[in-house]
Motif scaffolding. Structure first.
Motif, PDB file in Angstrom:
ATOM      1  N   ILE A 231      24.066 -15.948 -56.187  1.00 33.79           N
ATOM      2  CA  ILE A 231      24.567 -15.882 -54.811  1.00 33.79           C
ATOM      3  C   ILE A 231      25.410 -17.120 -54.570  1.00 33.79           C
ATOM      4  O   ILE A 231      24.950 -18.253 -54.750  1.00 33.79           O
ATOM      5  CB  ILE A 231      23.421 -15.770 -53.792  1.00 33.79           C
ATOM      6  CG1 ILE A 231      22.705 -14.421 -53.963  1.00 33.79           C
ATOM      7  CG2 ILE A 231      23.958 -15.938 -52.363  1.00 33.79           C
ATOM      8  CD1 ILE A 231      21.571 -14.171 -52.993  1.00 33.79           C
TER       9      ILE A 231
ATOM     10  N   LEU B 266      15.302 -11.171 -45.937  1.00 31.24           N
ATOM     11  CA  LEU B 266      15.646 -12.006 -47.090  1.00 31.24           C
ATOM     12  C   LEU B 266      14.896 -11.548 -48.338  1.00 31.24           C
ATOM     13  O   LEU B 266      15.368 -11.780 -49.460  1.00 31.24           O
ATOM     14  CB  LEU B 266      15.362 -13.480 -46.792  1.00 31.24           C
ATOM     15  CG  LEU B 266      16.281 -14.127 -45.752  1.00 31.24           C
ATOM     16  CD1 LEU B 266      15.904 -15.588 -45.546  1.00 31.24           C
ATOM     17  CD2 LEU B 266      17.752 -13.999 -46.143  1.00 31.24           C
ATOM     18  N   ASP B 267      13.754 -10.890 -48.156  1.00 29.17           N
ATOM     19  CA  ASP B 267      13.049 -10.327 -49.313  1.00 29.17           C
ATOM     20  C   ASP B 267      13.913  -9.273 -49.994  1.00 29.17           C
ATOM     21  O   ASP B 267      13.960  -9.196 -51.228  1.00 29.17           O
ATOM     22  CB  ASP B 267      11.710  -9.704 -48.893  1.00 29.17           C
ATOM     23  CG  ASP B 267      10.677 -10.754 -48.506  1.00 29.17           C
ATOM     24  OD1 ASP B 267      10.808 -11.921 -48.930  1.00 29.17           O
ATOM     25  OD2 ASP B 267       9.734 -10.397 -47.764  1.00 29.17           O
TER      26      ASP B 267
ATOM     27  N   VAL C  54      17.172  -9.276 -49.924  1.00 25.80           N
ATOM     28  CA  VAL C  54      18.239 -10.039 -50.572  1.00 25.80           C
ATOM     29  C   VAL C  54      17.743 -10.559 -51.919  1.00 25.80           C
ATOM     30  O   VAL C  54      18.460 -10.491 -52.929  1.00 25.80           O
ATOM     31  CB  VAL C  54      18.731 -11.202 -49.683  1.00 25.80           C
ATOM     32  CG1 VAL C  54      19.728 -12.071 -50.444  1.00 25.80           C
ATOM     33  CG2 VAL C  54      19.352 -10.678 -48.397  1.00 25.80           C
ATOM     34  N   ALA C  55      16.517 -11.065 -51.964  1.00 27.34           N
ATOM     35  CA  ALA C  55      15.936 -11.566 -53.216  1.00 27.34           C
ATOM     36  C   ALA C  55      15.866 -10.452 -54.261  1.00 27.34           C
ATOM     37  O   ALA C  55      16.155 -10.687 -55.445  1.00 27.34           O
ATOM     38  CB  ALA C  55      14.560 -12.167 -52.957  1.00 27.34           C
TER      39      ALA C  55
ATOM     40  N   ARG D  49      19.351  -9.833 -55.587  1.00 30.78           N
ATOM     41  CA  ARG D  49      19.706 -10.947 -56.475  1.00 30.78           C
ATOM     42  C   ARG D  49      19.080 -10.760 -57.858  1.00 30.78           C
ATOM     43  O   ARG D  49      19.671 -11.125 -58.870  1.00 30.78           O
ATOM     44  CB  ARG D  49      19.246 -12.256 -55.851  1.00 30.78           C
ATOM     45  CG  ARG D  49      19.568 -13.504 -56.654  1.00 30.78           C
ATOM     46  CD  ARG D  49      19.168 -14.721 -55.827  1.00 30.78           C
ATOM     47  NE  ARG D  49      19.328 -15.951 -56.520  1.00 30.78           N
ATOM     48  CZ  ARG D  49      18.326 -16.748 -56.890  1.00 30.78           C
ATOM     49  NH1 ARG D  49      17.074 -16.419 -56.606  1.00 30.78           N
ATOM     50  NH2 ARG D  49      18.566 -17.876 -57.511  1.00 30.78           N
ATOM     51  N   GLN D  50      17.898 -10.196 -57.928  1.00 25.69           N
ATOM     52  CA  GLN D  50      17.212  -9.998 -59.207  1.00 25.69           C
ATOM     53  C   GLN D  50      17.774  -8.821 -60.007  1.00 25.69           C
ATOM     54  O   GLN D  50      17.464  -8.669 -61.180  1.00 25.69           O
ATOM     55  CB  GLN D  50      15.713  -9.788 -58.979  1.00 25.69           C
ATOM     56  CG  GLN D  50      14.991 -11.013 -58.483  1.00 25.69           C
ATOM     57  CD  GLN D  50      15.138 -12.204 -59.423  1.00 25.69           C
ATOM     58  OE1 GLN D  50      15.081 -12.070 -60.634  1.00 25.69           O
ATOM     59  NE2 GLN D  50      15.356 -13.376 -58.851  1.00 25.69           N
TER      60      GLN D  50
ATOM     61  N   LEU E 117      19.250 -18.323 -46.462  1.00 28.67           N
ATOM     62  CA  LEU E 117      19.269 -18.164 -47.916  1.00 28.67           C
ATOM     63  C   LEU E 117      18.921 -19.475 -48.608  1.00 28.67           C
ATOM     64  O   LEU E 117      18.159 -19.499 -49.575  1.00 28.67           O
ATOM     65  CB  LEU E 117      20.642 -17.679 -48.378  1.00 28.67           C
ATOM     66  CG  LEU E 117      21.053 -16.267 -47.974  1.00 28.67           C
ATOM     67  CD1 LEU E 117      22.531 -16.043 -48.254  1.00 28.67           C
ATOM     68  CD2 LEU E 117      20.201 -15.226 -48.684  1.00 28.67           C
TER      69      LEU E 117
ATOM     70  N   ALA F 289      15.297 -20.325 -48.344  1.00 28.81           N
ATOM     71  CA  ALA F 289      14.492 -19.452 -49.199  1.00 28.81           C
ATOM     72  C   ALA F 289      14.755 -19.687 -50.686  1.00 28.81           C
ATOM     73  O   ALA F 289      14.165 -19.002 -51.532  1.00 28.81           O
ATOM     74  CB  ALA F 289      14.766 -17.985 -48.841  1.00 28.81           C
TER      75      ALA F 289
ATOM     76  N   LEU G 145      17.592 -19.129 -52.324  1.00 27.03           N
ATOM     77  CA  LEU G 145      18.366 -18.015 -52.876  1.00 27.03           C
ATOM     78  C   LEU G 145      19.829 -18.337 -53.146  1.00 27.03           C
ATOM     79  O   LEU G 145      20.552 -17.496 -53.679  1.00 27.03           O
ATOM     80  CB  LEU G 145      18.267 -16.805 -51.939  1.00 27.03           C
ATOM     81  CG  LEU G 145      16.868 -16.217 -51.763  1.00 27.03           C
ATOM     82  CD1 LEU G 145      16.879 -15.117 -50.705  1.00 27.03           C
ATOM     83  CD2 LEU G 145      16.327 -15.705 -53.089  1.00 27.03           C
TER      84      LEU G 145
ATOM     85  N   ASP H 109      22.777 -20.105 -55.196  1.00 28.86           N
ATOM     86  CA  ASP H 109      22.987 -20.654 -56.530  1.00 28.86           C
ATOM     87  C   ASP H 109      24.211 -21.560 -56.616  1.00 28.86           C
ATOM     88  O   ASP H 109      24.269 -22.434 -57.475  1.00 28.86           O
ATOM     89  CB  ASP H 109      23.138 -19.509 -57.540  1.00 28.86           C
ATOM     90  CG  ASP H 109      21.878 -18.666 -57.593  1.00 28.86           C
ATOM     91  OD1 ASP H 109      20.854 -19.173 -58.090  1.00 28.86           O
ATOM     92  OD2 ASP H 109      21.909 -17.515 -57.107  1.00 28.86           O
TER      93      ASP H 109
ATOM     94  N   HIS I 133      17.883 -25.592 -59.167  1.00 31.81           N
ATOM     95  CA  HIS I 133      16.601 -24.989 -58.763  1.00 31.81           C
ATOM     96  C   HIS I 133      15.465 -25.596 -59.553  1.00 31.81           C
ATOM     97  O   HIS I 133      15.564 -25.951 -60.674  1.00 31.81           O
ATOM     98  CB  HIS I 133      16.612 -23.472 -58.968  1.00 31.81           C
ATOM     99  CG  HIS I 133      17.572 -22.766 -58.059  1.00 31.81           C
ATOM    100  ND1 HIS I 133      17.354 -22.579 -56.725  1.00 31.81           N
ATOM    101  CD2 HIS I 133      18.781 -22.202 -58.314  1.00 31.81           C
ATOM    102  CE1 HIS I 133      18.369 -21.929 -56.188  1.00 31.81           C
ATOM    103  NE2 HIS I 133      19.249 -21.688 -57.140  1.00 31.81           N
TER     104      HIS I 133
END
Length: 183
Positions: A4, A103-104, A106-107, A110-111, A129, A132, A134, A136, A183
């Motif tokens: 992201i 946002l869950d 969105v996660a 992202r995966q 984001l 959380a 999320l 990058d 991260h």
């Protein structure tokens, strides 16, 4: 995992509010207060070509959806999948747009499989984001103006270290800064 990337026009004092228009008293500050230098905006073209999806908050969606579909400069964005994080939006009209409720979700996106997901504008979403974990990467065009007030990219709720991976400065005072989030 799909990275992201948050991309922003940002003032020297951290404000991202109304860079091209909107409700801020100095709305349009990116174009009204700083001379145009084409090279400073080259990152915007490469973002559009590299992104595989766009993620927006509700306010940015409401601002972009009536305008961007009519602009030839945004043909790739108009064709790609778009996701809007909203608890109230139903039946988005912009083609190829899906609503995410949290946002869950969105996660989960992202995966999944695919290329980078780009976040334009959407200061509140970008803050959420980041909090959380999320985000990058950040693509920032820092403008040589101070606005004093308005929506900010960093609200103090997210912490972390950023690694500078690309930079440039331009004759009009804009600075490009690309940061990876460690991260």
């Amino acid at each position: 995992m799909r990275p992201i990337i948050v991309t922003e026009f940002i003032s020297l004092d951290g404000v991202v509010d109304s860079p091209g228009g909107g409700d801020h008293p100095r709305a349009g500050w990116t174009f009204k207060e700083v001379p145009f230098v084409a090279e400073a905006y080259e990152i915007k073209g490469s973002e559009q070509l590299e992104a595989s999806a766009m993620l927006l908050g509700r306010v940015s969606y409401d601002e972009f959806a009536p305008i961007w579909p009519t602009m030839e400069d945004f043909a790739e964005y108009n064709a790609m999948p778009k996701y809007v994080v909203s608890s109230t939006l139903n039946d988005p009209e912009w083609n190829n747009t899906q609503v995410l409720r949290s946002l869950d979700e969105v996660a989960e996106l992202r995966q999944g499989e695919g290329g980078p997901i780009i976040v334009h504008g959407s200061a509140t979403l970008a803050q959420g984001l980041a909090a959380a974990g999320l985000v990058d990467r950040y693509h920032l065009l820092v403008f040589p103006v101070t606005l004093g007030e308005g929506k900010r990219l960093f609200d103090g709720n997210a912490t972390g270290t950023l690694k500078l991976v690309d930079q440039a400065s331009y004759d009009n005072g804009i600075i490009k800064a690309v940061y990876d989030v460690e991260h």
